[in-house]
Design a protein around this motif. Structure first.
Motif, PDB file in Angstrom:
ATOM      1  N   ASP A 190       0.983  -1.149  -0.004  1.00  0.00           N
ATOM      2  CA  ASP A 190       0.107  -0.083   0.052  1.00  0.00           C
ATOM      3  C   ASP A 190       0.678   1.081   0.171  1.00  0.00           C
ATOM      4  O   ASP A 190       2.088   1.134   0.453  1.00  0.00           O
ATOM      5  N   PRO A 191       0.421   2.383  -0.442  1.00  0.00           N
ATOM      6  CA  PRO A 191       1.188   3.452  -0.578  1.00  0.00           C
ATOM      7  C   PRO A 191       1.837   4.208   0.668  1.00  0.00           C
ATOM      8  O   PRO A 191       3.122   4.181   0.598  1.00  0.00           O
ATOM      9  N   TRP A 192       1.299   4.050   1.828  1.00  0.00           N
ATOM     10  CA  TRP A 192       1.800   4.684   3.075  1.00  0.00           C
ATOM     11  C   TRP A 192       2.943   3.556   3.638  1.00  0.00           C
ATOM     12  O   TRP A 192       3.538   3.924   4.537  1.00  0.00           O
ATOM     13  N   HIS A 193       2.783   2.317   2.956  1.00  0.00           N
ATOM     14  CA  HIS A 193       3.592   1.348   3.544  1.00  0.00           C
ATOM     15  C   HIS A 193       4.975   1.434   2.725  1.00  0.00           C
ATOM     16  O   HIS A 193       6.091   0.543   3.048  1.00  0.00           O
ATOM     17  N   SER A 194       5.098   2.326   1.719  1.00  0.00           N
ATOM     18  CA  SER A 194       6.354   1.916   0.795  1.00  0.00           C
ATOM     19  C   SER A 194       7.671   2.347   1.483  1.00  0.00           C
ATOM     20  O   SER A 194       8.603   1.648   1.228  1.00  0.00           O
ATOM     21  N   LEU A 195       7.626   3.465   2.045  1.00  0.00           N
ATOM     22  CA  LEU A 195       8.924   3.958   2.689  1.00  0.00           C
ATOM     23  C   LEU A 195       9.405   3.012   3.712  1.00  0.00           C
ATOM     24  O   LEU A 195      10.591   2.500   3.494  1.00  0.00           O
ATOM     25  N   ARG A 196       8.583   2.605   4.575  1.00  0.00           N
ATOM     26  CA  ARG A 196       9.343   1.781   5.653  1.00  0.00           C
ATOM     27  C   ARG A 196       9.665   0.238   4.991  1.00  0.00           C
ATOM     28  O   ARG A 196      10.582  -0.113   5.325  1.00  0.00           O
ATOM     29  N   SER A 197       8.884  -0.085   4.261  1.00  0.00           N
ATOM     30  CA  SER A 197       9.267  -1.657   3.599  1.00  0.00           C
ATOM     31  C   SER A 197      10.694  -1.430   2.871  1.00  0.00           C
ATOM     32  O   SER A 197      11.564  -2.345   2.652  1.00  0.00           O
ATOM     33  N   ARG A 198      10.806  -0.138   2.177  1.00  0.00           N
ATOM     34  CA  ARG A 198      11.847  -0.154   1.065  1.00  0.00           C
ATOM     35  C   ARG A 198      13.269   0.030   1.997  1.00  0.00           C
ATOM     36  O   ARG A 198      14.181  -0.268   1.825  1.00  0.00           O
ATOM     37  N   ILE A 199      12.999   0.806   3.265  1.00  0.00           N
ATOM     38  CA  ILE A 199      14.143   1.121   4.136  1.00  0.00           C
ATOM     39  C   ILE A 199      14.537  -0.269   4.950  1.00  0.00           C
ATOM     40  O   ILE A 199      15.775  -0.617   4.906  1.00  0.00           O
ATOM     41  N   MET A 200      13.729  -1.209   5.124  1.00  0.00           N
ATOM     42  CA  MET A 200      13.815  -2.180   5.410  1.00  0.00           C
ATOM     43  C   MET A 200      14.616  -3.152   4.697  1.00  0.00           C
ATOM     44  O   MET A 200      15.563  -4.062   4.965  1.00  0.00           O
ATOM     45  N   ALA A 201      14.214  -3.413   3.430  1.00  0.00           N
ATOM     46  CA  ALA A 201      14.744  -4.348   2.489  1.00  0.00           C
ATOM     47  C   ALA A 201      15.968  -3.873   2.143  1.00  0.00           C
ATOM     48  O   ALA A 201      17.057  -4.513   1.971  1.00  0.00           O
ATOM     49  N   GLU A 202      16.205  -2.190   2.119  1.00  0.00           N
ATOM     50  CA  GLU A 202      17.654  -1.903   1.938  1.00  0.00           C
ATOM     51  C   GLU A 202      18.464  -2.498   2.948  1.00  0.00           C
ATOM     52  O   GLU A 202      19.880  -2.681   2.603  1.00  0.00           O
ATOM     53  N   ASP A 203      18.054  -2.406   4.094  1.00  0.00           N
ATOM     54  CA  ASP A 203      18.785  -2.613   5.246  1.00  0.00           C
ATOM     55  C   ASP A 203      19.363  -4.128   5.413  1.00  0.00           C
ATOM     56  O   ASP A 203      20.427  -4.624   5.614  1.00  0.00           O
ATOM     57  N   GLN A 204      18.354  -4.978   4.570  1.00  0.00           N
ATOM     58  CA  GLN A 204      18.817  -6.384   4.345  1.00  0.00           C
ATOM     59  C   GLN A 204      19.931  -6.699   3.320  1.00  0.00           C
ATOM     60  O   GLN A 204      20.283  -7.786   3.036  1.00  0.00           O
ATOM     61  N   GLY A 205      20.173  -5.476   2.476  1.00  0.00           N
ATOM     62  CA  GLY A 205      21.164  -5.646   1.484  1.00  0.00           C
ATOM     63  C   GLY A 205      20.777  -5.854   0.023  1.00  0.00           C
ATOM     64  O   GLY A 205      21.258  -5.936  -1.049  1.00  0.00           O
ATOM     65  N   MET A 206      19.274  -5.521  -0.037  1.00  0.00           N
ATOM     66  CA  MET A 206      18.769  -5.534  -1.418  1.00  0.00           C
ATOM     67  C   MET A 206      18.465  -4.331  -2.214  1.00  0.00           C
ATOM     68  O   MET A 206      18.480  -3.221  -1.407  1.00  0.00           O
ATOM     69  N   GLU A 207      18.685  -4.141  -3.376  1.00  0.00           N
ATOM     70  CA  GLU A 207      18.303  -2.924  -4.188  1.00  0.00           C
ATOM     71  C   GLU A 207      16.762  -2.856  -4.060  1.00  0.00           C
ATOM     72  O   GLU A 207      16.300  -3.520  -4.888  1.00  0.00           O
ATOM     73  N   ALA A 208      16.095  -2.060  -3.468  1.00  0.00           N
ATOM     74  CA  ALA A 208      14.875  -2.078  -3.380  1.00  0.00           C
ATOM     75  C   ALA A 208      14.107  -0.730  -4.072  1.00  0.00           C
ATOM     76  O   ALA A 208      14.777   0.380  -3.913  1.00  0.00           O
ATOM     77  N   ALA A 209      13.036  -0.808  -4.850  1.00  0.00           N
ATOM     78  CA  ALA A 209      12.250   0.251  -5.262  1.00  0.00           C
ATOM     79  C   ALA A 209      10.681  -0.110  -4.892  1.00  0.00           C
ATOM     80  O   ALA A 209      10.524  -1.142  -4.378  1.00  0.00           O
ATOM     81  N   THR A 210      10.043   0.717  -4.947  1.00  0.00           N
ATOM     82  CA  THR A 210       8.491   0.487  -4.668  1.00  0.00           C
ATOM     83  C   THR A 210       7.702   1.051  -5.839  1.00  0.00           C
ATOM     84  O   THR A 210       7.838   2.168  -6.482  1.00  0.00           O
ATOM     85  N   SER A 211       6.805   0.192  -5.926  1.00  0.00           N
ATOM     86  CA  SER A 211       5.448   0.493  -6.684  1.00  0.00           C
ATOM     87  C   SER A 211       4.160   0.274  -6.007  1.00  0.00           C
ATOM     88  O   SER A 211       3.544  -0.894  -6.181  1.00  0.00           O
ATOM     89  N   PRO A 212       3.641   1.219  -5.391  1.00  0.00           N
ATOM     90  CA  PRO A 212       2.429   0.881  -4.419  1.00  0.00           C
ATOM     91  C   PRO A 212       1.019   0.845  -5.449  1.00  0.00           C
ATOM     92  O   PRO A 212       1.163   1.329  -6.468  1.00  0.00           O
ATOM     93  N   VAL A 213       0.423   0.386  -4.772  1.00  0.00           N
ATOM     94  CA  VAL A 213      -1.068   0.090  -5.252  1.00  0.00           C
ATOM     95  C   VAL A 213      -1.801   1.205  -5.389  1.00  0.00           C
ATOM     96  O   VAL A 213      -1.814   2.270  -4.510  1.00  0.00           O
ATOM     97  N   ARG A 214      -2.777   1.364  -6.330  1.00  0.00           N
ATOM     98  CA  ARG A 214      -3.578   2.531  -6.269  1.00  0.00           C
ATOM     99  C   ARG A 214      -5.079   2.351  -6.331  1.00  0.00           C
ATOM    100  O   ARG A 214      -5.850   3.108  -6.742  1.00  0.00           O
ATOM    101  N   SER A 215      -5.376   1.161  -5.977  1.00  0.00           N
ATOM    102  CA  SER A 215      -6.823   0.814  -5.672  1.00  0.00           C
ATOM    103  C   SER A 215      -6.902  -0.073  -4.547  1.00  0.00           C
ATOM    104  O   SER A 215      -5.901  -0.685  -3.931  1.00  0.00           O
ATOM    105  N   GLY A 216      -8.010  -0.245  -3.951  1.00  0.00           N
ATOM    106  CA  GLY A 216      -8.284  -1.269  -2.932  1.00  0.00           C
ATOM    107  C   GLY A 216      -8.742  -0.389  -1.760  1.00  0.00           C
ATOM    108  O   GLY A 216      -8.782   0.915  -1.715  1.00  0.00           O
ATOM    109  N   PRO A 217      -9.257  -0.906  -0.651  1.00  0.00           N
ATOM    110  CA  PRO A 217      -9.595  -0.372   0.579  1.00  0.00           C
ATOM    111  C   PRO A 217      -8.650   0.524   1.172  1.00  0.00           C
ATOM    112  O   PRO A 217      -9.447   1.467   1.838  1.00  0.00           O
ATOM    113  N   ALA A 218      -7.614   0.370   1.021  1.00  0.00           N
ATOM    114  CA  ALA A 218      -6.501   1.156   1.637  1.00  0.00           C
ATOM    115  C   ALA A 218      -6.477   2.364   1.058  1.00  0.00           C
ATOM    116  O   ALA A 218      -5.819   3.320   1.840  1.00  0.00           O
TER     117      ALA A 218
END
Length: 315
Positions: free
Chosen positions: A248-276
């Motif tokens: 979800d859009p608001w979850h993008s930053l934290r998930s990306r930071i966590m993935a980068e801390d694990q050593g992954m090269e991360a980008a985010t493409s959040p959803v634009r539909s759904g209840p959230a």
């Protein structure tokens, strides 16, 4: 007209250096103008005094005369001399000249300034983090990557919840666009569940036409951090490096930071539909909660038990 100095004048004129006159030839200049007057030559004399000579200024020895006679002035105190670097003569290496000054201190850290700076930081950082979460939620980065990573959400007896289904659908579109050749679904199960979130997501994608060989289910993780730790092992085992995270859009930053801390090269493409993302009020509320969760991760390096943005439709 003739100009004569005082020494060339008449001897009986005191202005011209005669007896009783001034012995200084420069003190007075005499101007004579002759013109005929009634057949006889008349002479008029004009005198202009020179500039007054200033009185002599007492010298250093005269100023320092004491009761015991003249005293020699104290010279500059150089290295090795008494009082080195002290007094007007010692500072700067020369007596009587301007004193040399060290570099000016433009800013001094005082206790009051430190406290004020800390207060400014404490007040400004939370709104800044909130704005960062909001800005990242509006970005959609989908560079060519090794895998598309779908973060799990609730599933009901093997069927993805509306929030989870919106994420899976967005991941399927990215796969069709050729963003990555593999889709990873991740998430464990809650106590009493017969299906995992990762398994339910894989089955849904295969039903939508994504080849089964292109979907990898990581059926572990009860929150975002634990799921990313499990995904990192799969990424390393397959020699992958880059992922595009779908959440979800608001979850993008934290998930990306966590993935980068694990050593992954991360980008985010959040959803634009759904209840959230249906209501703006809902988005603002979740962005505020996510700001707190991000600071919790920064401070403690972990995710609280009620990991917002993961595992439940309430996220």
């Amino acid at each position: 007209m003739k100009v004569r100095t005082a020494g060339e004048g008449r001897a009986d004129d005191p202005r011209e250096g005669g007896p009783g006159g001034s012995p200084d030839a420069e003190a007075t200049r005499v101007f004579e103008r002759s013109r005929p007057a009634g057949g006889a030559e008349a002479t008029r004399v004009f005198t202009r005094d020179a500039a007054p000579v200033p009185e002599p200024v007492p010298g250093p020895l005269e100023e320092l005369d004491g009761p015991d006679g003249p005293t020699a002035p104290e010279g500059p105190r150089g290295p090795g001399g008494p009082g080195e670097g002290e007094g007007p003569a010692g500072r700067g290496g020369g007596g009587g000249g301007p004193r040399s000054r060290g570099p000016r201190r433009w800013f001094r850290l005082r206790p009051g300034r430190i406290i004020a700076l800390l207060l400014v930081v404490a007040i400004a950082v939370p709104p800044g983090t909130w704005a960062w979460v909001w800005w990242t939620a509006r970005q959609d980065a989908r560079p060519p990557s090794d895998a598309i990573l779908v973060l799990g959400a609730s599933q009901y007896n093997g069927r993805p919840s509306p929030i989870f289904e919106a994420r899976l659908e967005h991941a399927a579109h990215l796969y069709e666009e050729g963003v990555a050749p593999t889709v990873i679904t991740v998430g464990g199960n809650q106590p009493g569940d017969n299906y995992t979130e990762g398994g339910a997501g894989r089955d849904w994608l295969v039903e939508q036409g994504v080849p089964a060989g292109s979907v990898v289910a990581v059926e572990e993780g009860s929150n975002t951090l634990r799921s990313l730790e499990a995904v990192d092992e799969v990424v390393d085992a397959n020699g992958w490096q880059s992922v595009v995270i779908v959440s979800d859009p608001w979850h993008s930053l934290r998930s990306r930071i966590m993935a980068e801390d694990q050593g992954m090269e991360a980008a985010t493409s959040p959803v634009r539909s759904g209840p959230a993302v249906l209501e703006r009020r809902t988005q603002l509320w979740y962005i505020t909660r996510e700001t707190g969760a991000l600071w919790y991760y920064w401070l403690f390096g972990d995710t609280d038990d009620a990991d917002i943005g993961y595992g439940t439709d309430a996220a």
